[in-house]
Design a protein around this motif. Structure first.
Motif, PDB file in Angstrom:
ATOM      1  N   THR A  14       0.820  -1.208   0.000  1.00  0.00           N
ATOM      2  CA  THR A  14       0.000   0.000   0.000  1.00  0.00           C
ATOM      3  C   THR A  14       0.857   1.263   0.000  1.00  0.00           C
ATOM      4  N   ILE A  15       1.899   1.256   0.798  1.00  0.00           N
ATOM      5  CA  ILE A  15       2.804   2.413   0.858  1.00  0.00           C
ATOM      6  C   ILE A  15       3.460   2.644  -0.503  1.00  0.00           C
ATOM      7  N   VAL A  16       3.913   1.577  -1.134  1.00  0.00           N
ATOM      8  CA  VAL A  16       4.562   1.701  -2.445  1.00  0.00           C
ATOM      9  C   VAL A  16       3.559   2.186  -3.493  1.00  0.00           C
ATOM     10  N   LEU A  17       2.328   1.661  -3.451  1.00  0.00           N
ATOM     11  CA  LEU A  17       1.287   2.149  -4.365  1.00  0.00           C
ATOM     12  C   LEU A  17       1.026   3.635  -4.171  1.00  0.00           C
ATOM     13  N   PHE A  18       0.958   4.060  -2.929  1.00  0.00           N
ATOM     14  CA  PHE A  18       0.751   5.477  -2.622  1.00  0.00           C
ATOM     15  C   PHE A  18       1.905   6.321  -3.163  1.00  0.00           C
ATOM     16  N   PHE A  19       3.122   5.822  -2.987  1.00  0.00           N
ATOM     17  CA  PHE A  19       4.313   6.510  -3.484  1.00  0.00           C
ATOM     18  C   PHE A  19       4.247   6.681  -5.010  1.00  0.00           C
ATOM     19  N   PHE A  20       3.889   5.621  -5.723  1.00  0.00           N
ATOM     20  CA  PHE A  20       3.767   5.698  -7.181  1.00  0.00           C
ATOM     21  C   PHE A  20       2.617   6.615  -7.596  1.00  0.00           C
ATOM     22  N   LYS A  21       1.534   6.614  -6.825  1.00  0.00           N
ATOM     23  CA  LYS A  21       0.397   7.476  -7.148  1.00  0.00           C
ATOM     24  C   LYS A  21       0.775   8.941  -7.009  1.00  0.00           C
ATOM     25  N   VAL A  22       1.528   9.266  -5.979  1.00  0.00           N
ATOM     26  CA  VAL A  22       1.966  10.647  -5.773  1.00  0.00           C
ATOM     27  C   VAL A  22       2.913  11.081  -6.884  1.00  0.00           C
ATOM     28  N   ILE A  23       3.819  10.213  -7.274  1.00  0.00           N
ATOM     29  CA  ILE A  23       4.815  10.565  -8.292  1.00  0.00           C
ATOM     30  C   ILE A  23       4.197  10.653  -9.687  1.00  0.00           C
ATOM     31  N   THR A  24       3.333   9.692 -10.044  1.00  0.00           N
ATOM     32  CA  THR A  24       2.852   9.612 -11.427  1.00  0.00           C
ATOM     33  C   THR A  24       1.513  10.294 -11.677  1.00  0.00           C
ATOM     34  N   ASN A  25       0.708  10.497 -10.651  1.00  0.00           N
ATOM     35  CA  ASN A  25      -0.646  11.061 -10.776  1.00  0.00           C
ATOM     36  C   ASN A  25      -1.582  10.193 -11.626  1.00  0.00           C
ATOM     37  N   TYR A  26      -1.269   8.898 -11.767  1.00  0.00           N
ATOM     38  CA  TYR A  26      -2.172   7.955 -12.428  1.00  0.00           C
ATOM     39  C   TYR A  26      -3.146   7.390 -11.402  1.00  0.00           C
ATOM     40  N   ASN A  27      -4.213   6.759 -11.902  1.00  0.00           N
ATOM     41  CA  ASN A  27      -5.085   6.055 -10.957  1.00  0.00           C
ATOM     42  C   ASN A  27      -4.467   4.694 -10.648  1.00  0.00           C
ATOM     43  N   ILE A  28      -5.034   4.022  -9.651  1.00  0.00           N
ATOM     44  CA  ILE A  28      -4.457   2.770  -9.156  1.00  0.00           C
ATOM     45  C   ILE A  28      -4.407   1.688 -10.237  1.00  0.00           C
ATOM     46  N   GLU A  29      -5.443   1.590 -11.052  1.00  0.00           N
ATOM     47  CA  GLU A  29      -5.461   0.570 -12.120  1.00  0.00           C
ATOM     48  C   GLU A  29      -4.279   0.744 -13.054  1.00  0.00           C
ATOM     49  N   ASN A  30      -4.040   1.968 -13.514  1.00  0.00           N
ATOM     50  CA  ASN A  30      -2.924   2.216 -14.439  1.00  0.00           C
ATOM     51  C   ASN A  30      -1.580   1.971 -13.778  1.00  0.00           C
TER      52      ASN A  30
END
Length: 186
Positions: free
Chosen positions: A94-110
């Motif tokens: 979850t933390i890593v997903l959050f980190f990628f979401k903050v960096i990329t601004n993509y939704n979780i599926e992408n």
């Protein structure tokens, strides 16, 4: 092949964390037996798309049984590290997903489609880091928190474990699409 390695690495880290907190005498033997059995169960369940609570329950119960057999006694508060290790696994992802979401601004599926291997790999590194930190503070955690409240903690963890995986049954594995899944998991 990379997914098999990362799956085995996850169950090995889970076994290592349980081994540290349950004070198993034969640590190498326990880690080998637990990781191989958990890996086989994980791969079997993934083959039949049984993610979520089914896999978490199965691996937790298998680890608890192996700990009980290795220690030749059944202590229900050994269930705490078995549950806790599953939570840490979900938490690191979850933390890593959050980190990628903050960096990329993509939704979780992408993010999951585009960065699956880096997410899994970084989650395992974070898991290992947490194991090292928890091992460093093991005596303080075990003596102050777990030993003084072991029965209350065991009952609470079993209840939370059941509720947690019932509520998040399919959310974490994309059967139900929620854009802000990391908020739900956190």
């Amino acid at each position: 092949m990379m997914y098999l390695f990362l799956d085995y690495l996850e169950v090995l880290l889970v076994a290592l964390l349980i081994c540290i907190f349950c004070d198993v005498e034969q640590k190498n033997r326990y880690c080998l037996i637990s990781s191989v059995i958990s890996f086989l169960v994980m791969e079997f369940m993934q083959t039949y798309d049984l993610f979520g609570n089914e896999m978490a329950y199965a691996i937790t119960i298998i680890n608890f049984i192996i700990v009980s057999v290795m220690k030749k006694e059944i202590k229900f508060y050994n269930f705490i590290p078995c549950i806790f290790s599953q939570w840490i696994s979900v938490f690191t992802s979850t933390i890593v997903l959050f980190f990628f979401k903050v960096i990329t601004n993509y939704n979780i599926e992408n993010i999951i489609k585009l960065y699956r291997i880096p997410i899994i790999f970084l989650a395992r590194i974070l898991f290992f880091t947490l194991i090292v930190v928890l091992n460093y503070f093991k005596s303080k955690i075990k003596n102050t928190i777990i030993e003084k409240n072991k029965y209350l903690l065991t009952i609470t963890m079993m209840l939370i474990f059941g509720i947690y995986f019932i509520l998040l049954n399919d959310i974490g594995h994309m059967h139900l699409i929620i854009d802000d899944i990391y908020l739900v998991l956190l």
